[in-house]
Enzyme design. Structure first.
Site, PDB file in Angstrom:
ATOM      1  N   ASN A  26      -3.277  -8.926  -8.879  1.00  0.00           N
ATOM      2  CA  ASN A  26      -2.243  -8.277  -9.674  1.00  0.00           C
ATOM      3  C   ASN A  26      -1.047  -9.217  -9.781  1.00  0.00           C
ATOM      4  OD1 ASN A  26       0.143  -6.709 -10.338  1.00  0.00           O
ATOM      5  ND2 ASN A  26      -1.081  -4.877  -9.983  1.00  0.00           N
ATOM      6  N   LYS A  27      -0.847  -9.794 -10.960  1.00  0.00           N
ATOM      7  CA  LYS A  27       0.187 -10.812 -11.140  1.00  0.00           C
ATOM      8  C   LYS A  27       1.585 -10.274 -10.856  1.00  0.00           C
ATOM      9  CE  LYS A  27      -2.255 -13.857 -14.369  1.00  0.00           C
ATOM     10  NZ  LYS A  27      -3.584 -13.329 -14.067  1.00  0.00           N
ATOM     11  N   ASP A  85      -1.508  -1.494   0.083  1.00  0.00           N
ATOM     12  CA  ASP A  85      -1.833  -0.356  -0.756  1.00  0.00           C
ATOM     13  C   ASP A  85      -0.569   0.475  -0.887  1.00  0.00           C
ATOM     14  OD1 ASP A  85      -3.827   0.946  -2.370  1.00  0.00           O
ATOM     15  OD2 ASP A  85      -3.742   2.605  -0.966  1.00  0.00           O
ATOM     16  N   THR A  86      -0.366   1.015  -2.072  1.00  0.00           N
ATOM     17  CA  THR A  86       0.864   1.749  -2.367  1.00  0.00           C
ATOM     18  C   THR A  86       0.540   3.086  -2.993  1.00  0.00           C
ATOM     19  OG1 THR A  86       2.186  -0.265  -2.660  1.00  0.00           O
ATOM     20  CG2 THR A  86       2.997   1.726  -3.725  1.00  0.00           C
ATOM     21  N   ASP A 168       6.958   2.776 -12.246  1.00  0.00           N
ATOM     22  CA  ASP A 168       8.337   2.273 -12.241  1.00  0.00           C
ATOM     23  C   ASP A 168       9.231   2.876 -13.333  1.00  0.00           C
ATOM     24  OD1 ASP A 168       7.714   0.783 -10.051  1.00  0.00           O
ATOM     25  OD2 ASP A 168       7.809  -1.170 -11.039  1.00  0.00           O
TER      26      ASP A 168
END
Length: 208
Positions: A26-27, A85-86, A168
């Site tokens: 994941n950039k 992990d989120t 976000d």
């Protein structure tokens, strides 16, 4: 003599650099990590080590997924590794979406779909309290250590901002008036759940 000392100094610098695999391609995540990690730590992505397969994330907790990903890389590729992990935990929804945050609206893992579903589920709720939680699992020299970062805030109905990723655009952290997606990556990385967990990781490595 000068050149001998210079070569010796450069060699010492190279020796002091630690290589760690971050179990992600994941950039956006990688950019956030690189802003927080000192230059003495070289972060490699999964692509850098030739890991192109999808790593399983089948645990029922955020901690479990982080451990599962880190162990996969260490066991299959032999690298010291850290994985995160989120999850977004919404109080009025009993902690949803939690461990299922990335696929809340389905296996397509579409951020807009996930946000739309969350906003819809909160339609009749007055309590908008939520928190982001990140757990990092570090596998280093045969030992495993966990680090946890939590940032509290609230969910809003309208998506605002184009920076960031995931939820976000609808999350505002406590003490802020802008969503995570309206903050610059530098601003977000200093206060975010992931940033807090990474700072613990860096402090741990610095003490080694």
């Amino acid at each position: 003599m000068f050149y001998e000392l210079l070569i010796d100094y450069i060699c010492k610098l190279k020796i002091s650099i630690m290589q760690l695999v971050f179990a992600s391609n994941n950039k956006n995540k990688i950019k956030e990590i690189q802003l927080l990690v000192p230059q003495s730590i070289q972060v490699l992505s999964l692509e850098d080590i030739g890991c192109l397969e999808e790593i399983p994330e089948t645990a029922d907790t955020i901690e479990g997924n982080a451990i599962q990903k880190a162990n996969y890389v260490t066991e299959k590729y032999g690298y010291n590794c850290f994985a995160d992990d989120t999850g977004l935990e919404v109080e009025a929804l009993n902690g949803e979406p939690g461990v299922y945050s990335a696929r809340y609206a389905g296996e397509q893992k579409d951020a807009n779909d996930n946000m739309d579903k969350l906003v819809l589920n909160l339609k009749d709720k007055t309590n908008r309290s939520a928190q982001f939680k990140t757990v990092i699992a570090l596998n280093l020299d045969g030992n495993q250590t966990l680090f946890t970062g939590i940032i509290k805030g609230k969910i809003i109905d309208e998506k605002m901002g184009t920076n960031g990723f995931g939820y976000d655009p609808i999350f505002i952290a406590e003490g802020y008036s802008k969503t995570f997606a309206e903050l610059t990556i530098e601003e977000k990385s200093t206060i975010s759940h992931r940033g807090l967990a990474v700072k613990q990781l860096v402090a741990f490595l610095a003490a080694k």
